[in-house]
Every structure is written in structure tokens, then in C-alpha cells.
Write a protein that holds these residues in place. Sequence first.
Motif, PDB file in Angstrom:
ATOM      1  N   THR A 160       0.815  -1.224   0.000  1.00 32.56           N
ATOM      2  CA  THR A 160       0.000   0.000   0.000  1.00 32.56           C
ATOM      3  C   THR A 160       0.841   1.264   0.000  1.00 32.56           C
ATOM      4  N   HIS A 161       2.033   1.229   0.552  1.00 31.29           N
ATOM      5  CA  HIS A 161       2.885   2.426   0.583  1.00 31.29           C
ATOM      6  C   HIS A 161       3.310   2.866  -0.821  1.00 31.29           C
ATOM      7  N   ASP A 162       3.422   1.920  -1.739  1.00 27.59           N
ATOM      8  CA  ASP A 162       3.802   2.245  -3.114  1.00 27.59           C
ATOM      9  C   ASP A 162       2.719   3.043  -3.839  1.00 27.59           C
ATOM     10  N   TRP A 163       1.523   3.066  -3.292  1.00 26.63           N
ATOM     11  CA  TRP A 163       0.380   3.710  -3.925  1.00 26.63           C
ATOM     12  C   TRP A 163       0.055   5.074  -3.309  1.00 26.63           C
ATOM     13  N   ASN A 164       0.763   5.455  -2.266  1.00 29.62           N
ATOM     14  CA  ASN A 164       0.430   6.668  -1.516  1.00 29.62           C
ATOM     15  C   ASN A 164       0.432   7.944  -2.346  1.00 29.62           C
ATOM     16  N   GLU A 165       1.220   7.986  -3.396  1.00 32.73           N
ATOM     17  CA  GLU A 165       1.322   9.217  -4.188  1.00 32.73           C
ATOM     18  C   GLU A 165       0.085   9.505  -5.031  1.00 32.73           C
ATOM     19  N   LYS A 186      -3.539  10.412  -5.318  1.00 28.05           N
ATOM     20  CA  LYS A 186      -4.697  10.964  -4.617  1.00 28.05           C
ATOM     21  C   LYS A 186      -5.947  10.195  -5.046  1.00 28.05           C
ATOM     22  N   GLY A 223      -6.940   4.714  -2.044  1.00 28.86           N
ATOM     23  CA  GLY A 223      -6.697   4.271  -0.683  1.00 28.86           C
ATOM     24  C   GLY A 223      -6.566   2.764  -0.619  1.00 28.86           C
ATOM     25  N   ASN A 224      -6.566   2.256   0.587  1.00 32.03           N
ATOM     26  CA  ASN A 224      -6.383   0.818   0.795  1.00 32.03           C
ATOM     27  C   ASN A 224      -7.451  -0.016   0.097  1.00 32.03           C
TER      28      ASN A 224
END
Length: 107
Positions: A78-83, A85, A88-89
Amino acid sequence: MALLTNIQNANKTTGIKNWPQDDRPREKLLKKGARTLSNSELLAILLRTGTRGSSAIDLARKILKKFGTFRNMIHTDTHDWNEFKGVGNAKVAHIQAALEIGRRFRE
């Protein structure tokens, strides 16, 4: 090509729901089959929504630009997707579940 450019410009302010029905990814899939869709269109269907000023197609293109392939997406957390907007999870889980189904189908 001009139609695609017009659609891309229009979706920045109006979203996919205001596109002609035959150009919308979900409707195109149902009418013409999944093989007729681009990777961005397929991913946009999984995403379901974009964000204000950015359609699901726009978001899908950004994601594919970062990861390159669906295969690369399956090896993320999930951290790889944080950028992104609006991703979400729940959307990450939805995408990774679909990718895993595809992987298992090939077994």
C-alpha cells in the motif's frame, strides 16, 4: 485521434460520465468485449472513480506510468500507492485481488 484529444480535454472538467456512452470504458467492455479496451481503460474500471479534476482514466494512466505493467503492480504494498490521490487501501486491495485472480487463472 482528434476525438481522443477532445475526450481527454473534456474529462478534466466533466468526468467519464459525461463522455459519449460508446467511449466509456465500462460500456465499451460490455458492448465490444474486454479485449477492445486499453490497459488504462481496464484499470479505470477497477478504480471506479477518479478525483475532482481527474477522471478514473487519468488516474489509471498515472498508475500505469509509475508501475509500467500489471505484473509490476502485483508486487507492491500500500505504501507504493500513496502518491496517488484518491487511491486508498480499498482500491489497492480491489486492484491486487483482480491481479491475483488473473495470476491464478493462468495456473
